[in-house]
Write an enzyme that holds these catalytic residues in place. Structure first.
Site, PDB file in Angstrom:
ATOM      1  N   GLU A 178       0.827  -1.225   0.000  1.00 41.02           N
ATOM      2  CA  GLU A 178       0.000   0.000   0.000  1.00 41.02           C
ATOM      3  C   GLU A 178       0.856   1.268   0.000  1.00 41.02           C
ATOM      4  O   GLU A 178       1.187   1.802   1.055  1.00 41.02           O
ATOM      5  CB  GLU A 178      -0.942   0.005   1.218  1.00 41.02           C
ATOM      6  CG  GLU A 178      -1.825   1.245   1.254  1.00 41.02           C
ATOM      7  CD  GLU A 178      -2.820   1.272   2.422  1.00 41.02           C
ATOM      8  OE1 GLU A 178      -3.586   2.232   2.507  1.00 41.02           O
ATOM      9  OE2 GLU A 178      -2.818   0.340   3.247  1.00 41.02           O
ATOM     10  N   LYS A 220      -2.445  -2.024  -3.194  1.00 46.91           N
ATOM     11  CA  LYS A 220      -3.504  -1.168  -2.636  1.00 46.91           C
ATOM     12  C   LYS A 220      -3.102   0.300  -2.831  1.00 46.91           C
ATOM     13  O   LYS A 220      -2.507   0.914  -1.955  1.00 46.91           O
ATOM     14  CB  LYS A 220      -3.730  -1.486  -1.154  1.00 46.91           C
ATOM     15  CG  LYS A 220      -4.841  -0.631  -0.527  1.00 46.91           C
ATOM     16  CD  LYS A 220      -5.215  -1.083   0.877  1.00 46.91           C
ATOM     17  CE  LYS A 220      -6.257  -0.154   1.485  1.00 46.91           C
ATOM     18  NZ  LYS A 220      -6.780  -0.628   2.776  1.00 46.91           N
TER      19      LYS A 220
END
Length: 341
Positions: A178, A220
């Protein structure tokens, strides 16, 4: 490392019509959310709230592929003694765990942060795996401002993300990578596009250096979006078009899936943007959601800490999960929101 098994889990996490519930708010973040609804943030209240979500059978079994947990939550048991991890598994979803330990100021780079938590991560991953976690999450935070992000901040955070991902795969855990470019600030969508492109390119370069198998991970990212304070907000269509162009340019097709963070968008904005992206033709990877606030703001408000409101909280959660499930196939329409209201 069994890559076939990792790929199977990563693919299940981005299955069509399903997405990931980010229920991994730190104690500080969930306290802010609870303060807003007038609920004291005790360990018991936090557990009751999350148990309510995990027991929302319709939402969990139909629209949620996995749940990211916070360290406190993965060790907790439901009121009846069932481990919360088991509730998630029983609903047919995959338990996951946030493993980073937050951010620290980055030396020599005023206003920039680096995510920490690599020390002893290998031992922690072993324990999380034994408890039932099959994927993990690590968030890097990149801010856009005057003269930032620096290449230093991008490099250091990309390197940490890649080391984390390699440790996860060695522990037979799928890493969610992420790198979040924040939407705070007054920058326009073009600036977000340019910075996110640099961040993604550097992240994949580092992942290759650390020998991370791209087939066994999930990305992500943020969407390409205008900063919150930008006077000119990009339309839903422009966000979708620029985000897809960005991802096609930066994300190898070997990655099984991309699960967006909502990053401060409103519930409906996050849903509309995801839906619009699916209108842009076939994509090389699965594309879905990994939302926290955009899935939870409505159920939190409906529940407000009262046992008699559990069913209302679950209905609100099921609605948002269903809306995003539809959006992850391009089948959402704003009229469905009005019907529910």
């Amino acid at each position: 490392m069994n890559l076939t098994e990792l790929n199977k889990i990563a693919t299940a996490m981005v299955a069509p019509g399903k997405g990931i519930l980010a229920a991994d708010e730190s104690s500080g973040t969930i306290k802010k959310r609870f303060d807003a609804i007038g609920v004291e943030s005790t360990e018991e209240n936090r557990r009751d709230y999350r148990e309510m979500l995990f027991r929302a059978k319709d939402a969990m079994s139909q629209y949620i592929s996995g749940v990211i947990l916070y360290d406190e939550t993965i060790w907790q048991n439901a009121k009846d003694g069932t481990p919360l991890v088991k509730l998630i598994e029983q609903a047919g979803a995959i338990p996951g765990i946030k493993v980073d330990e937050g951010t620290q100021a980055l030396p020599m780079c005023p206003g920039e942060l680096v995510t920490v938590g690599l020390d002893r991560l290998a031992e922690r991953l072993k324990k999380y795996y034994e408890r039932g976690a099959r994927f993990a999450k690590w968030r890097a935070v990149i801010d856009i401002g005057s003269g930032i992000p620096s290449m230093t901040a991008i490099s250091v955070n990309a390197h940490a993300l890649a080391r984390y991902a390699a440790l996860c795969q060695a522990a037979q855990i799928v890493p969610i990578v992420e790198p979040e470019v924040l939407m705070d600030g007054d920058h326009d969508i073009e600036r977000c596009y340019e910075v996110t492109s640099r961040v993604l390119n550097k992240t994949f370069q580092e992942l290759r250096v650390q020998r991370v198998a791209l087939e066994g991970m999930v990305l992500k990212p943020n969407m390409a979006i205008s900063g919150k304070k930008c006077p000119k907000q990009a339309s839903v269509e422009e966000v979708a078009e620029k985000t897809i162009r960005l991802l096609k340019a930066c994300v190898p097709a070997a990655v099984p899936g991309i699960a967006f963070l909502s990053g401060g968008q409103s519930d409906e904005e996050a849903t509309a943007h995801l839906n619009a992206m699916h209108k842009l033709g076939p994509l090389p990877w699965g594309l879905t959601f990994s939302y926290g606030r955009a899935l939870q703001a409505a159920p939190q408000k409906a529940w407000s800490g009262k046992p008699e409101n559990v069913a209302a909280g679950q209905r609100a959660f099921s609605h948002r999960a269903r809306m995003n499930g539809l959006a992850s196939k391009g089948d959402w329409q704003s009229s469905l929101e009005q019907k529910a209201a």
